[in-house]
Motif scaffolding. Structure first.
Motif, PDB file in Angstrom:
ATOM      1  N   LEU A  18     -10.409   3.501   7.994  1.00 13.30           N
ATOM      2  CA  LEU A  18     -10.044   3.283   6.999  1.00 13.30           C
ATOM      3  C   LEU A  18     -10.010   1.351   6.353  1.00 13.30           C
ATOM      4  O   LEU A  18      -9.048   1.533   5.629  1.00 13.30           O
ATOM      5  N   GLN A  75     -13.605   5.567   3.311  1.00 13.57           N
ATOM      6  CA  GLN A  75     -13.240   4.484   3.381  1.00 13.57           C
ATOM      7  C   GLN A  75     -14.197   3.876   2.276  1.00 13.57           C
ATOM      8  O   GLN A  75     -13.174   2.735   1.100  1.00 13.57           O
ATOM      9  N   LEU A  80     -11.499   4.044  -0.630  1.00 20.67           N
ATOM     10  CA  LEU A  80     -10.959   3.057  -0.751  1.00 20.67           C
ATOM     11  C   LEU A  80     -10.733   1.865  -1.085  1.00 20.67           C
ATOM     12  O   LEU A  80      -9.676   1.323  -1.374  1.00 20.67           O
ATOM     13  N   LEU A 131      -8.149  -1.389  -2.578  1.00 17.50           N
ATOM     14  CA  LEU A 131      -7.379  -2.308  -1.998  1.00 17.50           C
ATOM     15  C   LEU A 131      -8.002  -3.515  -1.934  1.00 17.50           C
ATOM     16  O   LEU A 131      -7.036  -4.324  -1.100  1.00 17.50           O
ATOM     17  N   TRP A 147      -3.716  -2.453   4.766  1.00 16.58           N
ATOM     18  CA  TRP A 147      -3.756  -1.821   5.261  1.00 16.58           C
ATOM     19  C   TRP A 147      -2.853  -1.998   6.607  1.00 16.58           C
ATOM     20  O   TRP A 147      -2.828  -0.373   7.109  1.00 16.58           O
TER      21      TRP A 147
END
Length: 170
Positions: free
Chosen positions: A51, A87, A90, A94, A141
């Motif tokens: 991730l 991944q 996100l 992020l 993260w």
């Protein structure tokens, strides 16, 4: 002459694929001598590194950590790469949060249109924005990765212990 009919569509097809491609390889690792703790750590770190909001960082990070901790590199890579769709989902949120976290002045809105414009007209501004966004995304993260890895590790250990006990009884 009648044509053969198509086989009936199976509703368990995704479950069979998941078992064949994910569950069975992990269970085979148990038979190869990985302890439940090692396998739980492998899966937990594979999920966390899968991730990471840095494209291309997954394989490098998995390999280094797995070798250093004497875990199964292939298993960690399998788990990480299975999370590639998540991944990608996100990544943009992020990066947006990271840009806001390390932004100068008002929070920049990181969009594809803005990046295209910056790359075409202000290359240094684009790299500056992306650098801050990536740094912030990695920080966010890391803050989420530590508790996630701990929870997965602690939750998976008893599960893998039961699986090994069941396999030993068979």
């Amino acid at each position: 002459m009648s044509l053969p009919s198509a086989p009936p569509a199976s509703s368990s097809r995704p479950a069979a694929w998941l078992r064949r491609r994910v569950v069975d390889p992990l269970l085979n690792l148990l038979k190869q001598g990985l302890s439940p703790s090692q396998l739980a750590l492998t899966v937990a770190l594979g999920v966390v590194f899968g991730l990471i909001p840095f494209l291309g960082g997954t394989t490098f990070l998995d390999s280094i950590v797995a070798v250093r901790l004497r875990l199964n590199v292939a298993a960690m890579l399998l788990v990480s790469h299975l999370l590639s769709p998540l991944q990608l989902l996100l990544l943009i949120p992020l990066l947006r949060l990271g840009a806001r976290l390390f932004g100068e002045g008002p929070a920049p809105d990181l969009t594809i249109t803005k990046l295209r414009f910056l790359l075409a007209n202000d290359l240094s501004g684009a790299f500056s924005l992306l650098w801050r966004a990536e740094l912030g995304a990695l920080l966010l993260w890391a803050l989420g990765a530590v508790p996630l890895a701990a929870l997965l590790y602690l939750g998976l250990r008893p599960i893998f212990r039961r699986i090994i006990a069941r396999q030993a009884a068979e």
